[in-house]
Design a protein around this motif. Structure first.
Motif, PDB file in Angstrom:
ATOM      1  N   LEU A 161       0.847  -1.181   0.000  1.00  0.00           N
ATOM      2  CA  LEU A 161       0.000   0.000   0.000  1.00  0.00           C
ATOM      3  C   LEU A 161       0.888   1.239   0.000  1.00  0.00           C
ATOM      4  N   TYR A 162       0.621   2.187  -0.886  1.00  0.00           N
ATOM      5  CA  TYR A 162       1.401   3.421  -0.948  1.00  0.00           C
ATOM      6  C   TYR A 162       0.835   4.420   0.066  1.00  0.00           C
ATOM      7  N   ARG A 163       1.242   4.287   1.303  1.00  0.00           N
ATOM      8  CA  ARG A 163       0.713   5.160   2.346  1.00  0.00           C
ATOM      9  C   ARG A 163       1.308   6.564   2.219  1.00  0.00           C
ATOM     10  N   ARG A 164       0.458   7.560   2.382  1.00  0.00           N
ATOM     11  CA  ARG A 164       0.906   8.954   2.260  1.00  0.00           C
ATOM     12  C   ARG A 164       1.882   9.319   3.375  1.00  0.00           C
ATOM     13  N   TYR A 165       1.649   8.811   4.573  1.00  0.00           N
ATOM     14  CA  TYR A 165       2.502   9.117   5.716  1.00  0.00           C
ATOM     15  C   TYR A 165       2.973   7.815   6.357  1.00  0.00           C
ATOM     16  N   THR A 166       4.202   7.829   6.866  1.00  0.00           N
ATOM     17  CA  THR A 166       4.698   6.748   7.708  1.00  0.00           C
ATOM     18  C   THR A 166       5.362   7.372   8.925  1.00  0.00           C
ATOM     19  N   LEU A 167       5.228   6.726  10.061  1.00  0.00           N
ATOM     20  CA  LEU A 167       5.781   7.287  11.292  1.00  0.00           C
ATOM     21  C   LEU A 167       7.299   7.350  11.273  1.00  0.00           C
ATOM     22  N   TYR A 168       7.939   6.410  10.602  1.00  0.00           N
ATOM     23  CA  TYR A 168       9.403   6.455  10.570  1.00  0.00           C
ATOM     24  C   TYR A 168       9.881   7.694   9.825  1.00  0.00           C
ATOM     25  N   ASP A 169       9.199   8.025   8.723  1.00  0.00           N
ATOM     26  CA  ASP A 169       9.552   9.250   8.005  1.00  0.00           C
ATOM     27  C   ASP A 169       9.184  10.485   8.820  1.00  0.00           C
ATOM     28  N   MET A 170       8.026  10.455   9.453  1.00  0.00           N
ATOM     29  CA  MET A 170       7.606  11.595  10.270  1.00  0.00           C
ATOM     30  C   MET A 170       8.599  11.907  11.379  1.00  0.00           C
ATOM     31  N   THR A 171       9.216  10.873  11.912  1.00  0.00           N
ATOM     32  CA  THR A 171      10.141  11.054  13.041  1.00  0.00           C
ATOM     33  C   THR A 171      11.598  10.981  12.593  1.00  0.00           C
ATOM     34  N   SER A 172      11.855  11.207  11.316  1.00  0.00           N
ATOM     35  CA  SER A 172      13.215  11.026  10.784  1.00  0.00           C
ATOM     36  C   SER A 172      14.224  11.968  11.421  1.00  0.00           C
ATOM     37  N   ASP A 173      13.790  13.129  11.916  1.00  0.00           N
ATOM     38  CA  ASP A 173      14.728  14.070  12.547  1.00  0.00           C
ATOM     39  C   ASP A 173      15.002  13.734  14.007  1.00  0.00           C
ATOM     40  N   ARG A 174      14.382  12.706  14.527  1.00  0.00           N
ATOM     41  CA  ARG A 174      14.490  12.413  15.957  1.00  0.00           C
ATOM     42  C   ARG A 174      15.926  12.085  16.365  1.00  0.00           C
ATOM     43  N   ASP A 175      16.607  11.322  15.551  1.00  0.00           N
ATOM     44  CA  ASP A 175      17.981  10.959  15.855  1.00  0.00           C
ATOM     45  C   ASP A 175      18.918  11.479  14.770  1.00  0.00           C
ATOM     46  N   SER A 176      18.565  12.596  14.201  1.00  0.00           N
ATOM     47  CA  SER A 176      19.331  13.130  13.091  1.00  0.00           C
ATOM     48  C   SER A 176      20.712  13.574  13.541  1.00  0.00           C
ATOM     49  N   GLU A 177      21.710  13.260  12.723  1.00  0.00           N
ATOM     50  CA  GLU A 177      23.070  13.715  12.984  1.00  0.00           C
ATOM     51  C   GLU A 177      23.377  15.013  12.239  1.00  0.00           C
ATOM     52  N   LEU A 178      22.384  15.528  11.519  1.00  0.00           N
ATOM     53  CA  LEU A 178      22.607  16.760  10.768  1.00  0.00           C
ATOM     54  C   LEU A 178      22.957  17.921  11.688  1.00  0.00           C
ATOM     55  N   PHE A 179      22.375  17.940  12.890  1.00  0.00           N
ATOM     56  CA  PHE A 179      22.623  19.057  13.802  1.00  0.00           C
ATOM     57  C   PHE A 179      24.094  19.111  14.210  1.00  0.00           C
ATOM     58  N   GLU A 180      24.600  18.009  14.717  1.00  0.00           N
ATOM     59  CA  GLU A 180      25.980  17.997  15.205  1.00  0.00           C
ATOM     60  C   GLU A 180      26.976  18.174  14.070  1.00  0.00           C
ATOM     61  N   LYS A 181      26.732  17.507  12.946  1.00  0.00           N
ATOM     62  CA  LYS A 181      27.691  17.558  11.843  1.00  0.00           C
ATOM     63  C   LYS A 181      27.712  18.912  11.143  1.00  0.00           C
ATOM     64  N   ASN A 182      26.648  19.682  11.285  1.00  0.00           N
ATOM     65  CA  ASN A 182      26.549  20.950  10.561  1.00  0.00           C
ATOM     66  C   ASN A 182      26.277  22.119  11.509  1.00  0.00           C
ATOM     67  N   LEU A 183      26.819  22.057  12.715  1.00  0.00           N
ATOM     68  CA  LEU A 183      26.573  23.101  13.698  1.00  0.00           C
ATOM     69  C   LEU A 183      27.058  24.464  13.211  1.00  0.00           C
ATOM     70  N   GLU A 184      28.074  24.484  12.363  1.00  0.00           N
ATOM     71  CA  GLU A 184      28.606  25.769  11.886  1.00  0.00           C
ATOM     72  C   GLU A 184      27.571  26.565  11.103  1.00  0.00           C
ATOM     73  N   LYS A 185      26.529  25.901  10.593  1.00  0.00           N
ATOM     74  CA  LYS A 185      25.502  26.620   9.841  1.00  0.00           C
ATOM     75  C   LYS A 185      24.634  27.487  10.751  1.00  0.00           C
ATOM     76  N   ALA A 186      24.737  27.306  12.058  1.00  0.00           N
ATOM     77  CA  ALA A 186      24.043  28.197  12.979  1.00  0.00           C
ATOM     78  C   ALA A 186      24.583  29.620  12.883  1.00  0.00           C
ATOM     79  N   LEU A 187      25.792  29.767  12.377  1.00  0.00           N
ATOM     80  CA  LEU A 187      26.421  31.082  12.275  1.00  0.00           C
ATOM     81  C   LEU A 187      26.216  31.722  10.911  1.00  0.00           C
ATOM     82  N   ASP A 188      25.543  31.027   9.985  1.00  0.00           N
ATOM     83  CA  ASP A 188      25.324  31.579   8.628  1.00  0.00           C
ATOM     84  C   ASP A 188      24.478  32.852   8.696  1.00  0.00           C
TER      85      ASP A 188
END
Length: 722
Positions: A695-722
């Motif tokens: 079934l092609y579900r429009r939403y999935t909880l894993y995608d909805m919560t994809s930022d929960r354990d995201s490493e983008l924050f730590e790896k790209n902290l310098e972008k806070a200064l942009d």
């Protein structure tokens, strides 16, 4: 027999074409040229011959080549340093696809998948060695296996090896593996009429041929010369083709126009001209373009780096939290930091903004912009700023930064290493909080967009396409309950050529796709009510009902356990669905079933590879397993492949044997001059069949919560200064 490129469950994939077109103009940013070039089949190699070389990880290449009677269109991915995958459509111009009443004068089309694995890399004394297979899961028309070794000597790269099957049909020697087992001495039939199966009865069997050659980097940086020994004598080609080979030596010249475009012209078989065009880019190294369309971040008062007099909010006096105009601040956060605020609270000296990030792909960038806005309005009683990220009403995580140290970093008084010690990422809801402000959700949202979808490789036409005008609308009852729908209006298509319905021995849960695409010019792919809820710490729930996708209506639910900070998650979904009418309105057909899966997600920690293994019941009432393996790079680009095997045999499933596909996903943030959290998705499925259909579900909880354990924050902290 339909292969689909760029369309799934109403999601339009035209950005993949945009990405490849950008290769021609340098893909926004200059990149270092890859060290190795591609052959006629899209593999890193010479002409007909692969080498043991690999492109840099994250490489994406599209190669089109022509050597009579074959025209090959190849898409190659390099998800890991030692794995190369290639997916191909081949046109055989001297053979027809089928009866003229069905396919007209369309040439025969063949689909194939290649895989190459590097066993070890080159050292000072040892060559690189790779093993691989061509057309390992298709009809076997070009089925081949090989082992090759490559060694560089200055400007000359030398390759030598052995090939079996089509690539080694000259058969210089008996099977070199026959000493281990007599079964290696003979090879099964050249092709598999069923198609789609892994033809293990042929792998590395039968006589083998010597292959190899050299690639010479001329003194002209953009010019390379290739010479190879072709292991194919062209006397055993599929479809009854037999060609004369005047010479087994092939030669070609490759010219590199820029870092992203290669063109080769050569001579194969002693009398056939070869031409190859390759567009390539490295997705892992792809940097975001300058965000010229983004609003500038608010200036912060008192910085030596910004000596101009402050304007607007930065010029007003800071106020105590109980005196701040929170409504104005909330609007500023939405306009400049891209945060749709739901509430603002206080925990002692910490100010917490709860909301959904809508604009900025990198969480640190949203936090940095929000911190500027808060610093301009809130007095010094607050020394920590936190953005508590939510998505569809679900709390995901919290990113915090120490206010004084952030200001010091903006003013270049401390470096990034010190700032990192003053930034945190934590699970949500860890402390008691005083609510200062609550904002009701925006009730209605909507928009209009152009859509494009296409199917490749079918018997009616190689490309079937449709341009549409799509209207989408969402109404939020609250942040955890909403309705949304999509209406699509056909603008232009060539579906009048679409007359073929694939045979099936299973319930027609997907092979009626032609009727769904051709019955009506106005369709409603989606019309559903969705609700979410946090059921317990780290446990998320979702329920939904309505017209769930273009072919099915019904009700369903999902529960996901995703412990914060862990690499794994486990989810279960269950759905009762009924087939929709071909016009995609509110009419329903008779077929109904229960479908669902239990899925274990695991981030391996090895090259950012994630494995998702599902067990469940599929739309055709078959039971089976789906395995999805993907790699995500630091910039958010994702590459992956999946396969589904069920209790239905390949004979029942039909051509394709089992459901499988490859995909890649690129953040729009890497393509556009303004920030975006949306993605360009590309999905390639060789065939659409009823076995293993999900079934092609429009939403999935894993995608909805994809930022929960995201490493983008730590790896790209310098972008806070942009």
């Amino acid at each position: 027999m339909i292969a689909r490129l760029g369309w799934r469950s109403g999601r339009m994939m035209w950005p993949a074409t945009l990405l490849l077109s950008q290769c021609i103009v340098g893909v926004l940013h200059a990149q270092s040229a890859p060290g190795y070039t591609r052959n006629d089949y899209g593999e890193v190699g010479l002409m007909q011959t692969p080498t043991a070389r690999m492109a840099d990880e994250g490489e994406l290449a599209f190669t089109a080549s022509r050597t009579y009677p074959y025209t090959d269109y190849n898409l190659s991915l390099q998800p890991l340093p030692w794995i190369e995958g290639t997916f191909r459509y081949s046109s055989v111009s001297n053979r027809l696809y089928g009866p003229t009443g069905l396919s007209g004068h369309q040439s025969y089309k063949d689909k194939s998948i290649d895989l190459k694995l590097r066993l070890w890399d080159e050292t000072r004394w040892r060559p690189a060695v790779a093993v691989g297979g061509r057309d390992i899961g298709g009809t076997g028309l070009f089925g081949s296996e090989y082992v090759v070794a490559s060694k560089r000597f200055g400007p000359v790269d030398v390759t030598a090896g052995l090939a079996w099957g089509n690539m080694g049909s000259r058969g210089d020697i008996k099977s070199p593996l026959g000493w281990a087992w007599s079964g290696f001495d003979n090879r099964a039939g050249n092709t598999n009429q069923q198609g789609g199966e892994f033809n293990t009865l042929r792998y590395f069997r039968g006589p083998a041929a010597f292959i190899g050659g050299i690639e010479y980097q001329t003194p002209l940086d953009k010019l390379r010369i290739k010479v190879e020994l072709d292991g194919n004598n062209y006397k055993h080609e599929g479809l009854g083709n037999v060609f004369r080979q005047r010479s087994p030596i092939n030669v070609a010249a490759l010219y590199r126009f820029n870092d992203n475009v290669d063109f080769s012209l050569g001579y194969e078989r002693g009398d056939k001209i070869m031409a190859t065009l390759t567009l390539h880019t490295n997705l892992a190294r792809h940097a975001e373009p300058r965000k010229t369309d983004d609003p500038p971040p608010e200036p912060v008062r008192g910085l030596a780096a910004t000596p101009d007099p402050p304007q607007g909010a930065a010029a007003l006096p800071r106020k105590a939290p109980d005196q701040v105009d929170w409504d104005e601040l909330s609007k500023a956060l939405g306009a400049n930091a891209g945060i749709d605020v739901s509430s603002i609270g206080r925990r002692g000296s910490e100010l917490v903004v709860h909301g959904e990030p809508r604009a900025y792909f990198y969480p640190s960038r949203a936090l940095g912009r929000a911190s500027r806005i808060l610093d301009n309005r809130v007095d010094q009683s607050i020394d920590w700023f936190t953005v508590a990220e939510e998505n569809y009403g679900l709390p995901l995580d919290e990113q915090s930064i120490h206010r004084p140290r952030f200001i010091d970093a903006l003013d270049h008084r401390i470096d990034m290493q010190e700032l990192r010690r003053s930034a945190e990422q934590n699970a949500p809801g860890q402390q008691e909080e005083q609510t200062l402000y609550t904002k009701p959700p925006k009730r209605f949202d909507g928009g209009v967009s152009l859509g494009y979808q296409q199917s490749l490789g079918g018997p009616n036409a190689f490309v079937l396409y449709q341009f549409s005008l799509n209207g989408a609308a969402t109404y939020r009852f609250n942040r955890n309950l909403w309705w949304d729908g999509v209406v699509s209006v056909n603008l232009l298509n060539n579906y009048d050529k679409f007359t073929y319905t694939a045979p099936s021995l299973l319930p027609r849960v997907r092979t009626d796709i032609r009727q769904y695409l051709t019955t009506s010019d106005v369709t409603m792919p989606n019309f559903q009510l969705t609700g979410t809820k946090v059921l317990a710490p780290d446990v998320f729930g979702m329920a939904y009902g309505g017209m769930l996708e273009s072919m099915y209506a019904g009700v369903g639910g999902e529960v996901l356990y995703r412990p914060y900070g862990e690499r794994w998650a486990f989810g279960v979904d269950m759905n009762w669905v009924r087939q929709r009418g071909f016009r995609q309105d509110f009419a329903l057909r008779g077929y109904k079933t229960v479908t669902g899966n239990a899925t274990l997600y695991y981030k391996t920690g090895f090259h950012d590879v994630t494995i998702a293994a599902s067990v469940g019941r599929y739309l055709a009432k078959d039971y089976g397993v789906t395995l999805d393996i993907s790699r995500e790079f630091d910039n958010g680009v994702r590459m992956g492949a999946y396969a589904t095997i069920t209790n239905k045999s390949g004979t029942q499933t039909g051509e394709g044997s089992f459901d499988k596909g490859v995909y890649f996903s690129i953040p729009f943030d890497l393509l556009l001059p303004h920030s975006s959290r949306a993605r360009a998705n590309f999905m390639w499925e060789p065939l659409l069949r009823d076995g293993g259909a999900r079934l092609y579900r429009r939403y999935t909880l894993y995608d909805m919560t994809s930022d929960r354990d995201s490493e983008l924050f730590e790896k790209n902290l310098e972008k806070a200064l942009d």
